[in-house]
Design a protein around this motif. Structure first.
Motif, PDB file in Angstrom:
ATOM      1  N   ASP A 105       0.840  -1.191   0.000  1.00 40.93           N
ATOM      2  CA  ASP A 105       0.000   0.000   0.000  1.00 40.93           C
ATOM      3  C   ASP A 105       0.883   1.252   0.000  1.00 40.93           C
ATOM      4  O   ASP A 105       1.889   1.323   0.701  1.00 40.93           O
ATOM      5  N   GLY A 106       0.492   2.267  -0.800  1.00 44.66           N
ATOM      6  CA  GLY A 106       1.314   3.471  -0.957  1.00 44.66           C
ATOM      7  C   GLY A 106       1.585   4.205   0.342  1.00 44.66           C
ATOM      8  O   GLY A 106       2.698   4.658   0.596  1.00 44.66           O
ATOM      9  N   THR A 107       0.557   4.333   1.190  1.00 44.59           N
ATOM     10  CA  THR A 107       0.731   5.039   2.468  1.00 44.59           C
ATOM     11  C   THR A 107       1.694   4.287   3.367  1.00 44.59           C
ATOM     12  O   THR A 107       2.595   4.870   3.979  1.00 44.59           O
ATOM     13  N   LEU A 108       1.517   2.964   3.446  1.00 49.22           N
ATOM     14  CA  LEU A 108       2.403   2.139   4.267  1.00 49.22           C
ATOM     15  C   LEU A 108       3.828   2.168   3.715  1.00 49.22           C
ATOM     16  O   LEU A 108       4.796   2.219   4.466  1.00 49.22           O
ATOM     17  N   LEU A 109       3.934   2.182   2.396  1.00 45.75           N
ATOM     18  CA  LEU A 109       5.252   2.241   1.759  1.00 45.75           C
ATOM     19  C   LEU A 109       5.995   3.501   2.169  1.00 45.75           C
ATOM     20  O   LEU A 109       7.180   3.461   2.528  1.00 45.75           O
ATOM     21  N   SER A 110       5.319   4.628   2.124  1.00 42.92           N
ATOM     22  CA  SER A 110       5.946   5.912   2.511  1.00 42.92           C
ATOM     23  C   SER A 110       6.367   5.898   3.972  1.00 42.92           C
ATOM     24  O   SER A 110       7.434   6.399   4.336  1.00 42.92           O
ATOM     25  N   GLN A 111       5.530   5.310   4.808  1.00 41.50           N
ATOM     26  CA  GLN A 111       5.822   5.265   6.246  1.00 41.50           C
ATOM     27  C   GLN A 111       7.020   4.368   6.547  1.00 41.50           C
ATOM     28  O   GLN A 111       7.930   4.752   7.287  1.00 41.50           O
ATOM     29  N   LEU A 112       7.019   3.172   5.939  1.00 46.15           N
ATOM     30  CA  LEU A 112       8.073   2.202   6.248  1.00 46.15           C
ATOM     31  C   LEU A 112       9.406   2.568   5.620  1.00 46.15           C
ATOM     32  O   LEU A 112      10.459   2.160   6.116  1.00 46.15           O
ATOM     33  N   ALA A 113       9.368   3.326   4.506  1.00 46.92           N
ATOM     34  CA  ALA A 113      10.605   3.641   3.791  1.00 46.92           C
ATOM     35  C   ALA A 113      11.583   4.439   4.647  1.00 46.92           C
ATOM     36  O   ALA A 113      12.792   4.408   4.398  1.00 46.92           O
ATOM     37  N   GLU A 114      11.068   5.156   5.654  1.00 49.37           N
ATOM     38  CA  GLU A 114      11.965   5.950   6.496  1.00 49.37           C
ATOM     39  C   GLU A 114      12.563   5.139   7.640  1.00 49.37           C
ATOM     40  O   GLU A 114      13.414   5.636   8.377  1.00 49.37           O
ATOM     41  N   ASP A 115      12.132   3.884   7.794  1.00 48.91           N
ATOM     42  CA  ASP A 115      12.689   3.039   8.855  1.00 48.91           C
ATOM     43  C   ASP A 115      14.039   2.442   8.470  1.00 48.91           C
ATOM     44  O   ASP A 115      14.790   1.978   9.326  1.00 48.91           O
ATOM     45  N   ILE A 116      14.337   2.403   7.161  1.00 49.43           N
ATOM     46  CA  ILE A 116      15.661   1.985   6.694  1.00 49.43           C
ATOM     47  C   ILE A 116      16.133   3.040   5.697  1.00 49.43           C
ATOM     48  O   ILE A 116      15.462   3.310   4.701  1.00 49.43           O
ATOM     49  N   GLN A 117      17.291   3.627   5.977  1.00 50.58           N
ATOM     50  CA  GLN A 117      17.803   4.694   5.119  1.00 50.58           C
ATOM     51  C   GLN A 117      19.280   4.465   4.802  1.00 50.58           C
ATOM     52  O   GLN A 117      20.032   3.945   5.631  1.00 50.58           O
ATOM     53  N   ILE A 118      19.664   4.859   3.584  1.00 46.28           N
ATOM     54  CA  ILE A 118      21.078   4.884   3.193  1.00 46.28           C
ATOM     55  C   ILE A 118      21.368   6.297   2.699  1.00 46.28           C
ATOM     56  O   ILE A 118      20.709   6.789   1.775  1.00 46.28           O
ATOM     57  N   GLY A 125      33.858  10.274  -5.805  1.00 42.38           N
ATOM     58  CA  GLY A 125      34.337   8.970  -6.251  1.00 42.38           C
ATOM     59  C   GLY A 125      34.166   7.875  -5.220  1.00 42.38           C
ATOM     60  O   GLY A 125      33.763   6.751  -5.542  1.00 42.38           O
ATOM     61  N   TYR A 126      34.486   8.180  -3.963  1.00 44.30           N
ATOM     62  CA  TYR A 126      34.386   7.214  -2.862  1.00 44.30           C
ATOM     63  C   TYR A 126      33.550   7.833  -1.752  1.00 44.30           C
ATOM     64  O   TYR A 126      34.069   8.442  -0.826  1.00 44.30           O
ATOM     65  N   PRO A 127      32.230   7.687  -1.844  1.00 39.51           N
ATOM     66  CA  PRO A 127      31.351   8.347  -0.869  1.00 39.51           C
ATOM     67  C   PRO A 127      31.411   7.696   0.503  1.00 39.51           C
ATOM     68  O   PRO A 127      31.770   6.523   0.649  1.00 39.51           O
ATOM     69  N   ASN A 128      31.031   8.467   1.513  1.00 41.54           N
ATOM     70  CA  ASN A 128      30.736   7.897   2.826  1.00 41.54           C
ATOM     71  C   ASN A 128      29.270   7.470   2.801  1.00 41.54           C
ATOM     72  O   ASN A 128      28.395   8.255   2.428  1.00 41.54           O
ATOM     73  N   LEU A 129      29.005   6.239   3.187  1.00 39.00           N
ATOM     74  CA  LEU A 129      27.633   5.722   3.185  1.00 39.00           C
ATOM     75  C   LEU A 129      27.196   5.418   4.609  1.00 39.00           C
ATOM     76  O   LEU A 129      27.893   4.703   5.338  1.00 39.00           O
ATOM     77  N   THR A 130      26.048   5.958   4.999  1.00 40.06           N
ATOM     78  CA  THR A 130      25.475   5.697   6.320  1.00 40.06           C
ATOM     79  C   THR A 130      24.214   4.859   6.160  1.00 40.06           C
ATOM     80  O   THR A 130      23.336   5.198   5.361  1.00 40.06           O
ATOM     81  N   VAL A 131      24.137   3.765   6.908  1.00 40.38           N
ATOM     82  CA  VAL A 131      22.939   2.928   6.917  1.00 40.38           C
ATOM     83  C   VAL A 131      22.258   3.088   8.276  1.00 40.38           C
ATOM     84  O   VAL A 131      22.887   2.863   9.319  1.00 40.38           O
ATOM     85  N   PHE A 132      21.000   3.500   8.261  1.00 43.06           N
ATOM     86  CA  PHE A 132      20.223   3.681   9.498  1.00 43.06           C
ATOM     87  C   PHE A 132      19.046   2.717   9.504  1.00 43.06           C
ATOM     88  O   PHE A 132      18.410   2.487   8.474  1.00 43.06           O
ATOM     89  N   ASP A 133      18.770   2.136  10.658  1.00 41.45           N
ATOM     90  CA  ASP A 133      17.516   1.397  10.814  1.00 41.45           C
ATOM     91  C   ASP A 133      16.878   1.768  12.146  1.00 41.45           C
ATOM     92  O   ASP A 133      17.569   2.005  13.143  1.00 41.45           O
ATOM     93  N   ASN A 134      15.564   1.829  12.136  1.00 44.66           N
ATOM     94  CA  ASN A 134      14.791   2.187  13.323  1.00 44.66           C
ATOM     95  C   ASN A 134      14.338   0.912  14.037  1.00 44.66           C
ATOM     96  O   ASN A 134      13.194   0.780  14.440  1.00 44.66           O
ATOM     97  N   GLY A 135      15.291  -0.013  14.190  1.00 42.34           N
ATOM     98  CA  GLY A 135      14.956  -1.319  14.729  1.00 42.34           C
ATOM     99  C   GLY A 135      15.263  -1.477  16.198  1.00 42.34           C
ATOM    100  O   GLY A 135      15.268  -0.505  16.967  1.00 42.34           O
ATOM    101  N   ILE A 136      15.571  -2.708  16.587  1.00 45.00           N
ATOM    102  CA  ILE A 136      15.710  -3.072  17.990  1.00 45.00           C
ATOM    103  C   ILE A 136      16.926  -2.441  18.649  1.00 45.00           C
ATOM    104  O   ILE A 136      16.958  -2.244  19.866  1.00 45.00           O
TER     105      ILE A 136
END
Length: 755
Positions: A105-118, A125-136
């Motif tokens: 569902d589109g609304t749920l998709l928008s909501q959940l997409a912010e729980d995992i971010q890169i 050329g060589y970026p810094n990458l941050t991975v975030f999760d709103n988990g345990i």
């Protein structure tokens, strides 16, 4: 400690962190402990995936695990209990009401997409990458045994999670530049207070003394006087897409080395690759690019290619779901997509035509050669995607490697693959579509074009090595359907090797009993060779029998039996063509192993002249082997293509062309090419045509263009094929024609061949 953490977190790249490592607490060697509690951890880290995007996906799957564990606890369940879900599929359904095989569902998709971010920042050329999760997250007392462990089996009792031994997340360390710096910070939502635990992992720099006792370096993590350091989240600003970090987990990888072509805007290149490798993404991921815009950052979602395809079903010509019955697996769900032939291959398929997924993650794949060579769908190879869902199968450890990037050539996998090949090859819907695609690209080939082609191919002087290679491959230099193939030399059997000599050379060779050798001798004065075949002679100059045959030879000599002639020992055949004298020698049965023979090739003139000396030593007979059957490769037809229909020609619409395209090489049903389509309304040709030209001049220029494109395409294709037969080179050659090379050959003068 907040300032110490922020000082590291805000570092621009690995080089800047390198400088910080020489200051304060970081330069104290006692503050660094080996990752996983062992200095032998390099082999564990190095054994993980060799693909930088797969390594990032390991972080994403860990984030999915963390979110599901948090939801499980929020539902009042212990993730390790019998009441907890037993699979990823079940956990998604119970905690999010999400089915992996259906669109979210589109609304749920928008909501959940912010729980995992890169989030990408830093260098281009060589970026810094941050991975975030709103988990345990992890409380302070468990930080070391989870994030800083290896092979600990922390999640082995949690059945719905993907990670088990805490090794996959270390894969990213293989792709970090410089000192391999990775910061981990975590705050459990179930732990009171605002303190978050953190540490930084790096590659240990061996001292001179350590180098004497250790062959390899190791990875290590930072402690403060032996304890895991902390910072206060309420006083530390780490921005996310919305808001700042307060709980969950952060992982920042400094100077990350992505595959070629992926280090640009992550919302484009990295998204495409992640969608392919997370074909059925369990939960959405938000990608944020901060490097190329000063004010407004770019955001995109990774949802998996299955969801992307379903959002664009207008690109799909055929969707074919079915179930394989394969022992010992049982039911194996398969889904085939055949995209419209206007859809570029890179949009959904790339280099992966067959995907084997486990819980949504692509664990192994097969290239397009599987579609064209193994199944035989050459017209569908650039449009066909096969998805094999292995999520519910037993014995998946027999199929996939622990690095999640390869399939094992096990008995079970081979059985699965054979069943898949048979099902696809015999499917009537796919067979019909293959025929329709081939028919669509067919066209009219008139007699004028065929006559022109024969004339050019009859006069053209090809590279000697390529000519020989094509002949050995079974290529007949005739049009498709011709009944008069080129006649080979009567002295040369198919695929028989020829030795080339100059007059006066001495040739030494070991010849097996019953064998034959062919020599081409270049004569310095071709006028010395007349029309009479008898002018070239092969004479026996010396015969040295082997030890076993010497007694018999001496006995014959005593009895007055004359010495043998060359014709007594060899079946000799001769042929001349211009400056080349071809000699074919076949060993007769009278010869024995270890016999040595010296032959001379002479000319009958006023003064007898030796062309060459041939030294032969007989060797044991070769074991007979079944000759490899070489497929016949005929010359492909020419298809004339124009913008609009003209005298029955094919049109741009058939090939989805425009003025930039020049040629398309269409594969045949067997090996080789069916035809080469040539664009007569290509810009590169039209620029040479002008109003003052007569009809004959226009036709002559078009014929020259056709021949240039055809011959260059053909020779390039077969040269590439000879170098690497496992690859399919039609697209490579067509792209070369579309580039500046096409403009070059338009101006290449082939009129010498049309004379």
């Amino acid at each position: 400690m907040t300032s110490l953490f922020e000082q590291l977190w805000n570092g621009k790249n690995a080089e800047e962190l390198e400088s910080l490592m020489e200051t304060g607490f970081f330069k104290e060697r006692n503050n660094w402990k080996p990752l996983g509690g062992t200095k032998e951890n390099l082999s564990i880290v190095s054994a993980q995936t060799t693909n930088s995007v797969r390594a990032i996906n390991e972080k994403v799957m860990n984030a999915v695990d963390a979110l599901l564990e948090r939801k499980c606890i929020e539902h009042g369940l212990d993730p390790k209990s019998q009441d907890a879900p037993t699979s990823l599929k079940e956990a998604l359904k119970r905690f999010y009401n999400v089915d992996m095989n259906e669109d979210m569902d589109g609304t749920l998709l928008s909501q959940l997409a912010e729980d995992i971010q890169i989030i990408a920042e830093g260098d281009e050329g060589y970026p810094n990458l941050t991975v975030f999760d709103n988990g345990i997250g992890q409380p302070l007392n468990k930080f070391k045994e989870t994030f800083l462990s290896l092979m600990a089996g922390n999640k082995s009792a949690t059945k719905f999670t993907q990670g088990v031994f805490n090794m996959g997340s270390s894969a990213v360390l293989n792709f970090l530049e410089g000192g391999r710096y990775q910061i981990i910070a975590s705050k459990s939502p179930f732990e009171a207070g605002t303190k978050a635990a953190w540490s930084i992992i790096r590659r240990h720099e061996l001292t001179k003394e350590e180098a004497k006792n250790h062959r390899n370096t190791w990875f290590e993590y930072f402690t403060l006087n032996g304890n895991i350091p902390t910072f206060d989240t309420k006083d530390t600003v780490i921005p996310l897409k919305k808001g700042v970090f307060r709980e969950g987990t952060l992982v920042k990888m400094f100077s990350y080395g992505l595959e070629k072509g992926l280090s640009g805007d992550v919302t484009k290149s990295l998204k495409t690759e992640m969608d392919a490798l997370l074909f059925q993404a369990p939960l959405p991921v938000t990608l944020t690019e901060t490097r190329f815009t000063k004010k407004k950052h770019r955001h995109e979602r990774v949802v998996g290619n299955q969801a992307v395809i379903r959002q664009h079903m207008e690109d799909v010509e055929l969707r074919l779901p079915f179930t394989l019955q394969v022992a010992p697996f049982g039911d194996v769900p398969v889904e085939v997509y055949v995209f419209q032939d206007t859809v570029p291959r890179k949009t959904y398929i790339g280099n992966r035509s067959v995907l084997f997924t486990l819980n949504g993650q692509t664990q192994g794949d097969l290239p397009r050669s599987f579609i064209s060579q193994e199944i035989g769908y050459k017209m569908l190879r650039d449009s066909m995607l096969v998805h094999v869902n292995c999520s519910d199968l037993p014995y998946t450890e027999d199929i996939f490697s622990s690095s999640r990037g390869n399939v094992r050539e096990s008995v079970h996998f081979i059985r699965l693959l054979d069943t898949l090949k048979k099902e696809l090859a015999e499917d009537p819907t796919l067979q019909k579509l293959e025929k329709e695609r081939r028919s669509k690209l067919g066209g009219k080939t008139d007699g004028t074009t065929k006559d022109l082609l024969r004339k050019v191919m009859g006069n053209i002087r090809m590279n000697k090595e390529l000519t020989r290679a094509l002949r050995e491959a079974g290529l007949s230099l005739e049009m498709n359907g011709s009944s008069s193939p080129a006649q080979p030399s009567p002295l040369l059997k198919k695929q028989q090797a020829v030795t080339y000599l100059k007059e006066g050379d001495t040739f030494s060779k070991g010849m097996p009993l019953g064998g034959r050798t062919v020599l081409d001798i270049e004569v310095s004065d071709p006028l010395r060779i007349t029309e009479d075949h008898g002018d070239v002679h092969v004479r026996l100059l010396e015969y040295r029998p082997s030890r076993s045959a010497r007694f018999d030879a001496d006995e014959k000599k005593e009895k007055g039996i004359p010495s043998p002639k060359a014709e007594d020992l060899f079946d000799i055949k001769k042929e001349r063509k211009g400056s080349i004298a071809r000699i074919s020698l076949g060993a007769k049965e009278v010869l024995n192993t270890e016999d040595e023979i010296l032959l001379g090739v002479e000319l009958d003139r006023n003064n007898s002249t030796h062309l060459s000396l041939i030294e032969v030593k007989m060797t044991p007979p070769k074991k007979k082997s079944t000759p490899k059957r070489q497929p016949k490769l005929n010359l492909p037809d020419i298809i004339r293509v124009t913008r609009n229909p003209e005298h029955g020609d094919s049109t741009w619409k058939n090939y989805h062309w425009d003025e930039r395209d020049i040629a398309k090489l269409v594969p045949g049903e067997g090996k080789g090419l069916s035809h080469i389509a040539i664009n007569l309304d290509a810009d590169t040709l039209q620029q040479k045509l002008h109003r003052n030209m007569s009809k004959e001049q226009v036709e002559s220029l078009k014929n020259q263009f056709i021949m240039n494109v055809y011959t260059h395409s053909l020779f390039l294709y077969y040269q590439l094929l000879l170098e690497d037969e496992s690859k399919e080179h039609e697209t490579t050659v067509a792209n070369m024609m579309k580039s500046h090379y096409g403009s070059f050959i338009t101006n290449y003068n082939s009129s010498q061949f049309l004379a």
